[in-house]
Design an enzyme around this catalytic site. Structure first.
Site, short mmCIF file in Angstrom:
data_model
loop_
_atom_site.label_atom_id
_atom_site.label_comp_id
_atom_site.label_asym_id
_atom_site.label_seq_id
_atom_site.Cartn_x
_atom_site.Cartn_y
_atom_site.Cartn_z
N ALA A 24 -15.81 19.29 37.85
CA ALA A 24 -16.66 20.47 37.69
C ALA A 24 -15.87 21.69 38.14
CB ALA A 24 -17.93 20.31 38.52
N GLY A 72 -16.38 15.35 38.24
CA GLY A 72 -17.33 15.36 37.12
C GLY A 72 -16.69 14.96 35.79
N GLU A 122 -16.76 11.25 35.94
CA GLU A 122 -18.18 10.87 35.83
C GLU A 122 -18.64 10.93 34.37
OE1 GLU A 122 -19.31 13.61 39.10
OE2 GLU A 122 -20.49 11.92 39.81
N GLU A 136 -14.20 14.20 45.07
CA GLU A 136 -15.09 15.23 45.63
C GLU A 136 -15.00 15.36 47.14
OE1 GLU A 136 -15.89 13.16 43.18
OE2 GLU A 136 -17.14 14.15 41.69
#
Ligand code: CO8
Length: 256
Positions: A63, A106, A109, A129
């Protein structure tokens, strides 16, 4: 439609590609919102038989940290990607992540929501993360252990340990690891192969496999993950972790 993300539909195969090379294809909230619309288009289009995620050079380096760094818990909740990612699994058509370069946070993911993953041997994958003082917030803590087992998932998440495409194959994180120059061709072959199978049988096989491996708390677990993820945006370590990344220095976490 912005050019941060594009979709091409050709002969029954939809390919979604991220186009933010300047940030290694980091995922902004706007980009995910556009992906959401694309997934609705796929759902409404019976011609689409297979979905492929492939982006040039890097799958996605997570992200967008700069965008996230200023979030408070409410902002982080609004930033969450899970509802879009859950749509990928719910499509009922097979999906393939074709992974080159970095697939972090992300980004990985996103790959975890796909039915199949093919990586370049030289790709680097990880749920990194914790380096930023947060946890995976788009299904990673729930989906990764299902693929690689609890011990390996904890090792990767707790220590932000990354793996090469080759190691990802060994631990069951990806289905295949191929030479970089064979990546696209392998992805295309797998997509073509899936396209020739019965869509009805594929849908049923997918549903049955997912019923078998999920317990009833699966969605609840992802919702819970999003709650915890967002709450971390109240912590010193999230601010420090993201500030350190932006300022290109090592974070000094204070465990609060
Ligand atoms: N966000 C924003 N910018 C990024 C990101 C990112 N995730 N990754 C890289 N960039 C930018 C860099 O800031 C840099 O920009 P600039 O040139 O302006 O400084 C540019 O991309 C190139 O990056 P580097 O210079 O760092 O390239 P290197 O080859 O030296 O390093 C790495 C590549 C190792 C991938 C490094 O960039 C890195 O560690 N990136 C961060 C990876 C990361 O921590 N990802 C996880 C993010 S957190 C997350 O994904 C949370 C998901 C939670 C779910 C989301 C639901 C809301």
């Amino acid at each position: 439609m912005s050019s941060q993300i594009v979709m091409r539909i050709e002969d029954g195969i939809a390919t979604i590609s991220i186009r933010r090379p300047e940030v290694l294809n980091a995922l902004s909230k706007d980009l995910i919102d556009e992906m959401d619309i694309m997934l609705d288009e796929i759902k409404a289009n019976p011609e689409v038989r297979v979905l492929v995620f492939y982006s040039e050079k890097n799958f996605a380096a997570g992200a967008d940290i700069k965008e996230m760094s200023v979030c408070d818990p409410a902002g982080a909740k609004a930033f969450v990607f899970s509802s879009t990612y859950n749509k990928i699994e719910a499509l009922g058509i097979p999906s393939i992540a074709v992974i080159d370069g970095y697939a972090f946070g992300g980004g990985l993911e996103l790959a975890l929501t796909c039915d199949l993953r093919i990586a370049s041997k030289k790709a680097t994958l990880g749920l990194t993360e914790l380096n930023l003082g947060i946890i995976p917030g788009a299904g990673g803590t729930v989906r990764l252990p299902r693929l690689v087992g609890e011990a390996k998932a904890k090792e990767m998440i707790f220590m932000s340990r990354t793996v090469s495409g080759e190691e990802a194959k060994q631990i069951g994180l990806v289905n295949a690891a191929v030479e970089p120059e064979e990546l696209l061709e392998t992805g295309a072959k797998w997509a073509e192969k899936l396209k020739t199978r019965s869509a009805v049988a594929l849908r049923a096989a997918k549903e049955s496999i997912e019923n078998g491996i999920r317990d009833t708390d699966y969605v609840t677990a992802i919702d819970r993950e999003a709650e915890i993820w967002a709450s971390l945006f109240d912590s010193y370590d999230q601010k420090e972790g993201m500030a350190a990344f932006i300022e290109k220095r090592k974070p000094k976490f204070q465990n609060r």
